[in-house]
Design a protein around this motif. Structure first.
Motif, PDB file in Angstrom:
ATOM      1  N   ILE A  29      19.550 -53.621   5.651  1.00 15.38           N
ATOM      2  CA  ILE A  29      19.373 -54.875   6.392  1.00 15.38           C
ATOM      3  C   ILE A  29      19.537 -56.104   5.516  1.00 15.38           C
ATOM      4  N   GLY A  30      19.848 -55.904   4.230  1.00 16.46           N
ATOM      5  CA  GLY A  30      20.212 -57.022   3.365  1.00 16.46           C
ATOM      6  C   GLY A  30      19.066 -57.725   2.672  1.00 16.46           C
ATOM      7  N   ILE A  31      17.967 -57.060   2.470  1.00 14.65           N
ATOM      8  CA  ILE A  31      16.845 -57.651   1.743  1.00 14.65           C
ATOM      9  C   ILE A  31      16.835 -57.054   0.337  1.00 14.65           C
ATOM     10  N   SER A  32      16.755 -57.903  -0.669  1.00 20.35           N
ATOM     11  CA  SER A  32      16.826 -57.409  -2.046  1.00 20.35           C
ATOM     12  C   SER A  32      15.534 -56.681  -2.421  1.00 20.35           C
ATOM     13  N   ASN A  33      15.670 -55.771  -3.380  1.00 17.10           N
ATOM     14  CA  ASN A  33      14.501 -55.042  -3.865  1.00 17.10           C
ATOM     15  C   ASN A  33      13.513 -55.972  -4.566  1.00 17.10           C
ATOM     16  N   ALA A  34      14.011 -57.024  -5.194  1.00 13.27           N
ATOM     17  CA  ALA A  34      13.125 -57.978  -5.868  1.00 13.27           C
ATOM     18  C   ALA A  34      12.243 -58.712  -4.850  1.00 13.27           C
ATOM     19  N   ALA A  35      12.817 -59.061  -3.706  1.00  9.70           N
ATOM     20  CA  ALA A  35      12.024 -59.737  -2.668  1.00  9.70           C
ATOM     21  C   ALA A  35      10.932 -58.813  -2.143  1.00  9.70           C
ATOM     22  N   ILE A  36      11.269 -57.547  -1.978  1.00  7.33           N
ATOM     23  CA  ILE A  36      10.273 -56.576  -1.509  1.00  7.33           C
ATOM     24  C   ILE A  36       9.183 -56.406  -2.568  1.00  7.33           C
ATOM     25  N   ALA A  37       9.585 -56.328  -3.821  1.00  6.61           N
ATOM     26  CA  ALA A  37       8.602 -56.152  -4.903  1.00  6.61           C
ATOM     27  C   ALA A  37       7.649 -57.341  -4.957  1.00  6.61           C
ATOM     28  N   ARG A  38       8.172 -58.563  -4.766  1.00  9.15           N
ATOM     29  CA  ARG A  38       7.297 -59.746  -4.775  1.00  9.15           C
ATOM     30  C   ARG A  38       6.274 -59.700  -3.644  1.00  9.15           C
ATOM     31  N   GLN A  39       6.630 -59.082  -2.529  1.00  7.07           N
ATOM     32  CA  GLN A  39       5.704 -58.963  -1.414  1.00  7.07           C
ATOM     33  C   GLN A  39       4.683 -57.852  -1.633  1.00  7.07           C
ATOM     34  N   ILE A  40       5.085 -56.770  -2.277  1.00  7.05           N
ATOM     35  CA  ILE A  40       4.229 -55.590  -2.398  1.00  7.05           C
ATOM     36  C   ILE A  40       3.302 -55.649  -3.601  1.00  7.05           C
ATOM     37  N   ILE A  41       3.756 -56.217  -4.710  1.00  7.60           N
ATOM     38  CA  ILE A  41       3.001 -56.154  -5.972  1.00  7.60           C
ATOM     39  C   ILE A  41       1.581 -56.707  -5.863  1.00  7.60           C
ATOM     40  N   PRO A  42       1.322 -57.844  -5.205  1.00  7.96           N
ATOM     41  CA  PRO A  42      -0.072 -58.306  -5.134  1.00  7.96           C
ATOM     42  C   PRO A  42      -1.005 -57.309  -4.449  1.00  7.96           C
ATOM     43  N   PHE A  43      -0.536 -56.665  -3.399  1.00  3.92           N
ATOM     44  CA  PHE A  43      -1.380 -55.717  -2.672  1.00  3.92           C
ATOM     45  C   PHE A  43      -1.614 -54.437  -3.470  1.00  3.92           C
ATOM     46  N   VAL A  44      -0.574 -53.954  -4.123  1.00  2.12           N
ATOM     47  CA  VAL A  44      -0.717 -52.743  -4.934  1.00  2.12           C
ATOM     48  C   VAL A  44      -1.633 -53.003  -6.119  1.00  2.12           C
ATOM     49  N   SER A  45      -1.445 -54.136  -6.792  1.00  3.35           N
ATOM     50  CA  SER A  45      -2.294 -54.426  -7.949  1.00  3.35           C
ATOM     51  C   SER A  45      -3.747 -54.656  -7.529  1.00  3.35           C
ATOM     52  N   ALA A  46      -3.967 -55.277  -6.370  1.00  8.37           N
ATOM     53  CA  ALA A  46      -5.343 -55.470  -5.894  1.00  8.37           C
ATOM     54  C   ALA A  46      -5.999 -54.136  -5.578  1.00  8.37           C
ATOM     55  N   SER A  47      -5.250 -53.225  -4.969  1.00  6.39           N
ATOM     56  CA  SER A  47      -5.842 -51.922  -4.649  1.00  6.39           C
ATOM     57  C   SER A  47      -6.077 -51.087  -5.899  1.00  6.39           C
ATOM     58  N   VAL A  48      -5.184 -51.167  -6.887  1.00  2.00           N
ATOM     59  CA  VAL A  48      -5.386 -50.429  -8.140  1.00  2.00           C
ATOM     60  C   VAL A  48      -6.590 -50.991  -8.883  1.00  2.00           C
ATOM     61  N   LEU A  49      -6.740 -52.309  -8.914  1.00  2.00           N
ATOM     62  CA  LEU A  49      -7.894 -52.914  -9.577  1.00  2.00           C
ATOM     63  C   LEU A  49      -9.198 -52.491  -8.902  1.00  2.00           C
ATOM     64  N   ALA A  50      -9.230 -52.534  -7.585  1.00  2.00           N
ATOM     65  CA  ALA A  50     -10.446 -52.150  -6.862  1.00  2.00           C
ATOM     66  C   ALA A  50     -10.749 -50.663  -7.050  1.00  2.00           C
ATOM     67  N   ALA A  51      -9.719 -49.826  -7.013  1.00  2.00           N
ATOM     68  CA  ALA A  51      -9.930 -48.393  -7.229  1.00  2.00           C
ATOM     69  C   ALA A  51     -10.394 -48.121  -8.653  1.00  2.00           C
ATOM     70  N   ALA A  52      -9.887 -48.886  -9.622  1.00  2.00           N
ATOM     71  CA  ALA A  52     -10.315 -48.701 -11.010  1.00  2.00           C
ATOM     72  C   ALA A  52     -11.795 -49.035 -11.179  1.00  2.00           C
ATOM     73  N   VAL A  53     -12.262 -50.063 -10.487  1.00  2.00           N
ATOM     74  CA  VAL A  53     -13.683 -50.410 -10.566  1.00  2.00           C
ATOM     75  C   VAL A  53     -14.542 -49.290  -9.986  1.00  2.00           C
ATOM     76  N   VAL A  54     -14.128 -48.733  -8.856  1.00  2.00           N
ATOM     77  CA  VAL A  54     -14.872 -47.624  -8.257  1.00  2.00           C
ATOM     78  C   VAL A  54     -14.813 -46.404  -9.174  1.00  2.00           C
ATOM     79  N   PHE A  55     -13.664 -46.158  -9.803  1.00  2.00           N
ATOM     80  CA  PHE A  55     -13.532 -45.042 -10.736  1.00  2.00           C
ATOM     81  C   PHE A  55     -14.466 -45.211 -11.926  1.00  2.00           C
ATOM     82  N   VAL A  56     -14.522 -46.426 -12.472  1.00  2.00           N
ATOM     83  CA  VAL A  56     -15.420 -46.681 -13.609  1.00  2.00           C
ATOM     84  C   VAL A  56     -16.872 -46.492 -13.187  1.00  2.00           C
TER      85      VAL A  56
END
Length: 128
Positions: A29-56
């Protein structure tokens, strides 16, 4: 590897298949992978940070994971879930991923959450 190997193999295969599907779909559909990464990275990093706190928490207090009885186990689960949600939402607020469209959606669907979104709009936390 047994049952755990089947579960892990299935989880990995499903996630890799999803990533492949998203890459091919967005290329089609013509959307670059960089644009998708900019949309996804904040959510993935927030979930990894929260999961890391629960893991600790689980790592530092292993006895909490073996709470005796249903009520103590429920309390431990509730505390971990509250910590996860607080850190996840706090990370997203700090990353400023919400927009006015999100605020309007919250006002329409979750009227009890609107005062918080209005406060975030007033302090410049939500993007305009």
């Amino acid at each position: 590897m047994g049952f755990l190997g089947v579960a892990w193999g299935t989880a990995i295969a499903v996630n890799l298949g999803t990533v492949y599907f998203l890459i091919v779909l967005h290329r089609y559909i013509g959307i670059s992978n960089a644009a998708i990464a900019r949309q996804i990275i904040p959510f993935v990093s927030a979930s990894v940070l929260a999961a890391a706190v629960v893991f600790v928490f689980e790592w530092r207090f292993p006895a909490a994971g073996f709470a005796q009885g249903r009520i103590p186990a429920l309390l431990v689960l509730a505390a971990e879930a509250a910590a996860y949600v607080f850190i996840y939402l706090g990370s997203l607020v700090c990353a400023r991923v919400a927009s006015e469209k999100d605020a309007d959606f919250c006002k329409e669907r979750f009227p009890w959450l609107w005062p918080v979104m209005r406060m975030m709009l007033g302090k410049g936390i939500v993007k305009r």
